[in-house]
Design a protein around this motif. Sequence first.
Motif, mmCIF file in Angstrom:
data_model
loop_
_atom_site.group_PDB
_atom_site.id
_atom_site.type_symbol
_atom_site.label_atom_id
_atom_site.label_comp_id
_atom_site.label_asym_id
_atom_site.label_seq_id
_atom_site.Cartn_x
_atom_site.Cartn_y
_atom_site.Cartn_z
ATOM 1 N N THR A 51 0.840 -1.195 0.000
ATOM 2 C CA THR A 51 0.000 0.000 0.000
ATOM 3 C C THR A 51 0.875 1.245 0.000
ATOM 4 O OG1 THR A 51 -0.151 0.199 2.421
ATOM 5 C CG2 THR A 51 -1.746 -1.261 1.329
ATOM 6 N N GLY A 52 0.406 2.289 -0.673
ATOM 7 C CA GLY A 52 1.222 3.491 -0.800
ATOM 8 C C GLY A 52 2.469 3.227 -1.618
ATOM 9 N N GLY A 53 2.399 2.283 -2.536
ATOM 10 C CA GLY A 53 3.580 1.838 -3.266
ATOM 11 C C GLY A 53 3.921 2.632 -4.502
ATOM 12 N N ALA A 54 3.168 3.678 -4.787
ATOM 13 C CA ALA A 54 3.405 4.422 -6.023
ATOM 14 C C ALA A 54 4.465 5.495 -5.894
ATOM 15 C CB ALA A 54 2.098 5.051 -6.511
ATOM 16 N N ARG A 55 4.725 5.933 -4.657
ATOM 17 C CA ARG A 55 5.642 7.059 -4.472
ATOM 18 C C ARG A 55 6.469 6.881 -3.199
ATOM 19 N NH1 ARG A 55 0.606 10.953 -4.558
ATOM 20 N NH2 ARG A 55 -0.225 8.972 -3.801
ATOM 21 N N ASN A 78 -3.967 7.323 -5.476
ATOM 22 C CA ASN A 78 -3.873 7.887 -6.812
ATOM 23 C C ASN A 78 -3.658 6.748 -7.803
ATOM 24 O OD1 ASN A 78 -2.941 9.117 -9.249
ATOM 25 N ND2 ASN A 78 -2.357 10.946 -8.093
ATOM 26 N N GLY A 79 -4.729 6.351 -8.469
ATOM 27 C CA GLY A 79 -4.659 5.223 -9.385
ATOM 28 C C GLY A 79 -3.724 5.457 -10.556
ATOM 29 N N ASP A 80 -3.675 6.688 -11.072
ATOM 30 C CA ASP A 80 -2.790 6.994 -12.200
ATOM 31 C C ASP A 80 -1.328 6.841 -11.802
ATOM 32 O OD1 ASP A 80 -4.956 7.526 -13.818
ATOM 33 O OD2 ASP A 80 -4.921 9.695 -13.459
ATOM 34 N N GLU A 81 -0.991 7.320 -10.604
ATOM 35 C CA GLU A 81 0.389 7.193 -10.133
ATOM 36 C C GLU A 81 0.754 5.729 -9.923
ATOM 37 O OE1 GLU A 81 2.879 9.355 -9.670
ATOM 38 O OE2 GLU A 81 1.629 10.916 -10.580
ATOM 39 N N LYS A 110 -6.287 1.134 -7.430
ATOM 40 C CA LYS A 110 -6.661 2.348 -6.711
ATOM 41 C C LYS A 110 -7.561 1.977 -5.531
ATOM 42 C CE LYS A 110 -9.106 6.766 -7.183
ATOM 43 N NZ LYS A 110 -9.820 7.691 -8.092
ATOM 44 N N ALA A 111 -7.244 2.507 -4.354
ATOM 45 C CA ALA A 111 -8.081 2.231 -3.186
ATOM 46 C C ALA A 111 -7.822 3.253 -2.096
ATOM 47 C CB ALA A 111 -7.822 0.824 -2.651
ATOM 48 N N ASP A 112 -8.839 3.469 -1.291
ATOM 49 C CA ASP A 112 -8.733 4.305 -0.090
ATOM 50 C C ASP A 112 -8.541 3.364 1.087
ATOM 51 O OD1 ASP A 112 -9.027 5.929 2.106
ATOM 52 O OD2 ASP A 112 -11.003 6.703 1.575
ATOM 53 N N VAL A 113 -7.327 3.315 1.634
ATOM 54 C CA VAL A 113 -7.030 2.343 2.682
ATOM 55 C C VAL A 113 -7.827 2.598 3.959
ATOM 56 C CG1 VAL A 113 -4.710 1.960 1.788
ATOM 57 C CG2 VAL A 113 -5.063 3.632 3.611
ATOM 58 N N ARG A 121 -12.929 -4.620 -1.422
ATOM 59 C CA ARG A 121 -13.120 -4.627 -2.884
ATOM 60 C C ARG A 121 -11.794 -4.805 -3.616
ATOM 61 N NH1 ARG A 121 -11.591 -1.555 -6.577
ATOM 62 N NH2 ARG A 121 -10.901 0.061 -5.108
ATOM 63 N N VAL A 122 -10.797 -3.988 -3.231
ATOM 64 C CA VAL A 122 -9.536 -4.030 -3.969
ATOM 65 C C VAL A 122 -8.766 -5.315 -3.671
ATOM 66 C CG1 VAL A 122 -7.948 -2.903 -2.325
ATOM 67 C CG2 VAL A 122 -7.677 -2.529 -4.784
ATOM 68 N N PHE A 123 -8.931 -5.871 -2.481
ATOM 69 C CA PHE A 123 -8.225 -7.113 -2.190
ATOM 70 C C PHE A 123 -8.773 -8.248 -3.055
ATOM 71 C CE2 PHE A 123 -6.651 -10.769 0.145
ATOM 72 C CZ PHE A 123 -5.364 -10.361 0.449
ATOM 73 N N ALA A 124 -10.084 -8.276 -3.270
ATOM 74 C CA ALA A 124 -10.676 -9.273 -4.168
ATOM 75 C C ALA A 124 -10.160 -9.058 -5.591
ATOM 76 C CB ALA A 124 -12.199 -9.176 -4.123
ATOM 77 N N GLU A 125 -10.012 -7.810 -5.986
ATOM 78 C CA GLU A 125 -9.479 -7.467 -7.302
ATOM 79 C C GLU A 125 -8.042 -7.968 -7.452
ATOM 80 O OE1 GLU A 125 -10.201 -3.361 -8.884
ATOM 81 O OE2 GLU A 125 -7.996 -3.238 -8.782
ATOM 82 N N ILE A 126 -7.254 -7.789 -6.410
ATOM 83 C CA ILE A 126 -5.852 -8.234 -6.430
ATOM 84 C C ILE A 126 -5.770 -9.755 -6.529
ATOM 85 C CG2 ILE A 126 -3.749 -8.407 -5.039
ATOM 86 C CD1 ILE A 126 -4.506 -5.593 -3.923
ATOM 87 N N LEU A 127 -6.587 -10.461 -5.762
ATOM 88 C CA LEU A 127 -6.590 -11.920 -5.818
ATOM 89 C C LEU A 127 -6.930 -12.415 -7.218
ATOM 90 C CD1 LEU A 127 -8.328 -12.880 -2.436
ATOM 91 C CD2 LEU A 127 -5.925 -13.246 -3.046
ATOM 92 N N ALA A 128 -7.890 -11.774 -7.849
ATOM 93 C CA ALA A 128 -8.271 -12.163 -9.210
ATOM 94 C C ALA A 128 -7.126 -11.930 -10.189
ATOM 95 C CB ALA A 128 -9.511 -11.386 -9.641
ATOM 96 N N ALA A 129 -6.398 -10.842 -10.000
ATOM 97 C CA ALA A 129 -5.305 -10.499 -10.915
ATOM 98 C C ALA A 129 -4.078 -11.376 -10.707
ATOM 99 C CB ALA A 129 -4.926 -9.034 -10.732
ATOM 100 N N HIS A 130 -3.972 -12.002 -9.535
ATOM 101 C CA HIS A 130 -2.794 -12.804 -9.216
ATOM 102 C C HIS A 130 -3.143 -14.259 -8.937
ATOM 103 C CE1 HIS A 130 0.238 -9.529 -8.990
ATOM 104 N NE2 HIS A 130 -0.814 -8.788 -8.699
ATOM 105 N N ASN A 131 -4.146 -14.774 -9.619
ATOM 106 C CA ASN A 131 -4.509 -16.194 -9.529
ATOM 107 C C ASN A 131 -4.735 -16.675 -8.108
ATOM 108 O OD1 ASN A 131 -4.300 -16.622 -12.382
ATOM 109 N ND2 ASN A 131 -2.075 -16.667 -12.167
#
Length: 304
Positions: A51-55, A78-81, A110-113, A121-131
């Motif tokens: 988390t907070g890994g963009a900068r 910041n999803g773009d970053e 992108k997520a508001d921690v 929501r985003v954790f489910a998204e991450i699991l889907a993206a990483h099998n």
Amino acid sequence: MSEAPKPGSYAQTDPTIVASYPTTLPSATPVSRKKPTLASFSLEGKTAVITGGARGLGYVMTQALVESGADVAIVDLNGDEAAKAASRLLEQWKSENTDADKLPVITSHKADVSNAADVDRVFAEILAAHNNHVDTLVTSAGLCENFPAEQYPPDRLQYIMSVNVNGTYYFAAALAKHLIAVKKPGSMVFIGSMSGAIVNIPQPQAPYNASKAAVRHLASSFAVEWAQYGIRVNCISPGYMLTDLTKRILEERPELGEKWRSLTPVGRMGDPKDLMGAVVYLSSDAAGFVTGAELRVDGGYTVT
């Protein structure tokens, strides 16, 4: 009665001792030994959420995880970053490696921690993206503000606690639920601060200090509670680090930098890269028996 031998004179008083030893020693026989090895510091086969890994510090630690073989999911408000960071890290990996078969999977999210529903929501998204494979967490999302304690705006107080403390809690709980369900071990590294153990001067930042003390103790509490599941939880507490944000602050207030350096025994502020080894170590199997620990990367600030 015979006289007792003097200390160190046994050879003279009892010649049988001398006679029992050979006059020449046999040549030494080589002993076959297995070369000692350390536990692996490699993160190959691991998938880390940061988390907070963009900068800032988060980006540098993400870089360390990727360079050590991990797949990563970068989470940022910041999803773009986050997307730019993922692309930049992938291009860097390609420029430094020729083995296309080991291309890391680097995703951005992108997520508001501070929002529990958004974290789920985003954790489910991450699991889907990483099998459905995530076993490592680094919680770098956080903020710091300076207000005199008696003047701290209540809404800002609530927000800093929500991001620094609640955000850490929500992501840790999300990963723990997953690991317990799939019966797999895992590792969590919370990014605290030396401010969780000391009071910084001269800047006033009581809520930040309190939030990092909470993060530090969450790591200890989760480490004990989740040890039965093979989940390790540790905390890295950095000292003053020269991030881009800190550099901009010191351009306006150079006296802060002078004060901070004078209070740090090594005589300098930390480089974000000083955290790379720490985060890889605690995330790796080399730290397999390390849990509930706080690793301070502060140039000796807190021991003076």
